[in-house]
Design an enzyme around this catalytic site. Structure first.
Site, PDB file in Angstrom:
ATOM      1  N   HIS A  54       4.926   9.589  11.933  1.00 11.83           N
ATOM      2  CA  HIS A  54       4.019   9.512  10.966  1.00 11.83           C
ATOM      3  C   HIS A  54       2.597   8.842  11.226  1.00 11.83           C
ATOM      4  O   HIS A  54       2.449   8.088  12.020  1.00 11.83           O
ATOM      5  CB  HIS A  54       4.768   8.589  10.171  1.00 11.83           C
ATOM      6  CG  HIS A  54       4.250   8.465   8.722  1.00 11.83           C
ATOM      7  ND1 HIS A  54       3.212   7.554   8.294  1.00 11.83           N
ATOM      8  CD2 HIS A  54       4.548   8.902   7.330  1.00 11.83           C
ATOM      9  CE1 HIS A  54       2.599   7.804   7.086  1.00 11.83           C
ATOM     10  NE2 HIS A  54       3.694   8.760   6.477  1.00 11.83           N
ATOM     11  N   TRP A 110      10.236   5.841   2.069  1.00 10.01           N
ATOM     12  CA  TRP A 110      10.002   4.398   1.308  1.00 10.01           C
ATOM     13  C   TRP A 110       9.196   3.272   2.393  1.00 10.01           C
ATOM     14  O   TRP A 110       8.624   2.379   1.636  1.00 10.01           O
ATOM     15  CB  TRP A 110      11.626   3.630   1.092  1.00 10.01           C
ATOM     16  CG  TRP A 110      12.389   4.220   0.105  1.00 10.01           C
ATOM     17  CD1 TRP A 110      12.144   5.390  -0.414  1.00 10.01           C
ATOM     18  CD2 TRP A 110      13.840   3.913  -0.226  1.00 10.01           C
ATOM     19  NE1 TRP A 110      13.259   5.716  -1.091  1.00 10.01           N
ATOM     20  CE2 TRP A 110      14.273   4.807  -1.221  1.00 10.01           C
ATOM     21  CE3 TRP A 110      14.397   2.641   0.079  1.00 10.01           C
ATOM     22  CZ2 TRP A 110      15.385   4.570  -1.732  1.00 10.01           C
ATOM     23  CZ3 TRP A 110      15.616   2.279  -0.598  1.00 10.01           C
ATOM     24  CH2 TRP A 110      15.948   3.489  -1.426  1.00 10.01           C
ATOM     25  N   GLY A 129       5.625   9.396  -0.345  1.00 11.23           N
ATOM     26  CA  GLY A 129       5.531   7.923  -0.045  1.00 11.23           C
ATOM     27  C   GLY A 129       5.922   7.295  -1.357  1.00 11.23           C
ATOM     28  O   GLY A 129       6.999   7.077  -2.057  1.00 11.23           O
ATOM     29  N   GLY A 130       4.647   6.746  -2.089  1.00 13.81           N
ATOM     30  CA  GLY A 130       5.023   5.738  -3.063  1.00 13.81           C
ATOM     31  C   GLY A 130       5.711   6.298  -4.177  1.00 13.81           C
ATOM     32  O   GLY A 130       6.280   5.466  -4.988  1.00 13.81           O
ATOM     33  N   SER A 164       0.140  11.784  -1.416  1.00 14.25           N
ATOM     34  CA  SER A 164      -0.259  11.441  -2.593  1.00 14.25           C
ATOM     35  C   SER A 164       0.202  12.812  -3.708  1.00 14.25           C
ATOM     36  O   SER A 164      -0.128  13.203  -4.706  1.00 14.25           O
ATOM     37  CB  SER A 164      -1.799  11.498  -3.196  1.00 14.25           C
ATOM     38  OG  SER A 164      -2.429  10.342  -2.429  1.00 14.25           O
ATOM     39  N   GLY A 188      -1.665   7.795   0.051  1.00 13.17           N
ATOM     40  CA  GLY A 188      -1.482   6.534  -0.669  1.00 13.17           C
ATOM     41  C   GLY A 188      -2.876   6.623  -1.331  1.00 13.17           C
ATOM     42  O   GLY A 188      -3.284   5.476  -1.607  1.00 13.17           O
TER      43      GLY A 188
HETATM   44  C1  PEP Z   1       3.564   9.174   3.415  1.00 11.61           C
HETATM   45  O1  PEP Z   1       3.389   8.059   3.581  1.00 11.61           O
HETATM   46  O2  PEP Z   1       4.376   9.998   3.988  1.00 11.61           O
HETATM   47  C2  PEP Z   1       2.939   9.833   1.914  1.00 11.61           C
HETATM   48  C3  PEP Z   1       3.150  10.762   1.644  1.00 11.61           C
HETATM   49  O3  PEP Z   1       2.617   8.905   1.247  1.00 11.61           O
HETATM   50  P1  PEP Z   1       2.036   8.860  -0.393  1.00 11.61           P
HETATM   51  O4  PEP Z   1       2.963   9.834  -1.071  1.00 11.61           O
HETATM   52  O5  PEP Z   1       2.241   7.422  -1.027  1.00 11.61           O
HETATM   53  O6  PEP Z   1       0.764   9.315  -0.080  1.00 11.61           O
END
Ligand code: PEP
Length: 244
Positions: free
Chosen positions: A93, A9, A226-227, A205, A166
């Site tokens: 991360h 998150w 992530g998102g 992503s 992202g």
């Molecule tokens: C992350 O930050 O671990 C990530 C994978 O972000 P997103 O899915 O938004 O690219």
């Protein structure tokens, strides 16, 4: 190997997120063929752990300190996270490596402390776009693995190309498969047969629309999301694409 779908998150979510994002995962998780994990900000670990108590959804944190306790104002120890209900922790991360100057040695120290406190570590690795354009991605990821993973590591690795986080951009399926194959070979070289059983997640992503293709690539043992993990229905749609 059951896939692991982990939600990061990041620095998002107030108290209402425990009911709004985490609780809706409870019932669907019963029938999923994969493992589910949510990693809220530290302020919400206790509330999310309460919301998910007795369910098949595990709770993790996004970082911990390398020291087990002591004079480290503002930091949070692995034991504190374990005490609030976390059983997993994301370490190294790319946002922490970039924003806080975390080195491989520090990530390794954090992993050792986390494991000693009873947490399972997800150690993140991944190259920048410039490094990939210079064909240095395996050298970079190989060095991160060598420096960040403690001896006898029994956790999870997340391969997250920084330029895919992202951005809505992802590597080609061939490039993801090649990198996961490389990471597997590095794990086997270092840990022997045990390295064959470690899960390697892809992150960057991952969305409901691309998850099925990504999650069925060789050596992709799940996803770090992530998102899309901030909407329960999107997170579950991704999880439904995972192999059991
Ligand atoms: C992350 O930050 O671990 C990530 C994978 O972000 P997103 O899915 O938004 O690219």
């Amino acid at each position: 190997m059951r896939a692991l779908i982990a939600g990061n998150w990041k620095m998002n979510g107030l108290r209402a997120a425990a009911a709004g994002i985490a609780a809706p995962l409870r019932a669907p998780a019963e029938t999923l063929g994969c493992d589910l994990l949510v990693c809220p900000p530290a302020t919400l670990v206790a509330a999310v752990a309460r919301a998910l108590a007795g369910s098949r959804v595990a709770v993790g944190a996004q970082d911990c300190d390398a020291a087990p306790c002591g004079a480290h104002t503002g930091d949070i120890s692995a034991a504190m996270l374990r005490d609030t209900g976390a059983v997993w922790v994301i370490l190294g991360h790319s946002e922490r490596r970039a924003d806080h100057g975390e080195t491989d040695a520090l990530v390794r120290a954090k992993a050792e402390t986390a494991i000693a406190a009873g947490l399972t570590a997800i150690v993140c690795v991944g190259e920048t776009e410039a490094e990939r354009l210079a064909c240095r991605e395996t050298a970079v990821v190989g060095a991160q693995l060598a420096g960040s993973l403690p001896d006898g590591f029994a956790g999870v690795i997340a391969y997250e190309p920084i330029w895919a986080i992202g951005t809505g951009r992802i590597p080609t399926e061939a490039d993801i498969a090649a990198m996961h194959g490389f990471i597997r070979a590095e794990l086997v070289a270092r840990f022997g047969e045990a390295g064959r059983g470690l899960r390697i997640l892809y992150g960057g992503s991952v969305k409901p629309g691309n998850a099925a293709a990504l999650l069925h690539l060789p050596d992709v043992g799940g996803a770090l999301v992530g998102g899309a993990s901030l909407r329960a229905e999107d997170f579950l749609a991704i999880a439904r694409c995972a192999r059991g």
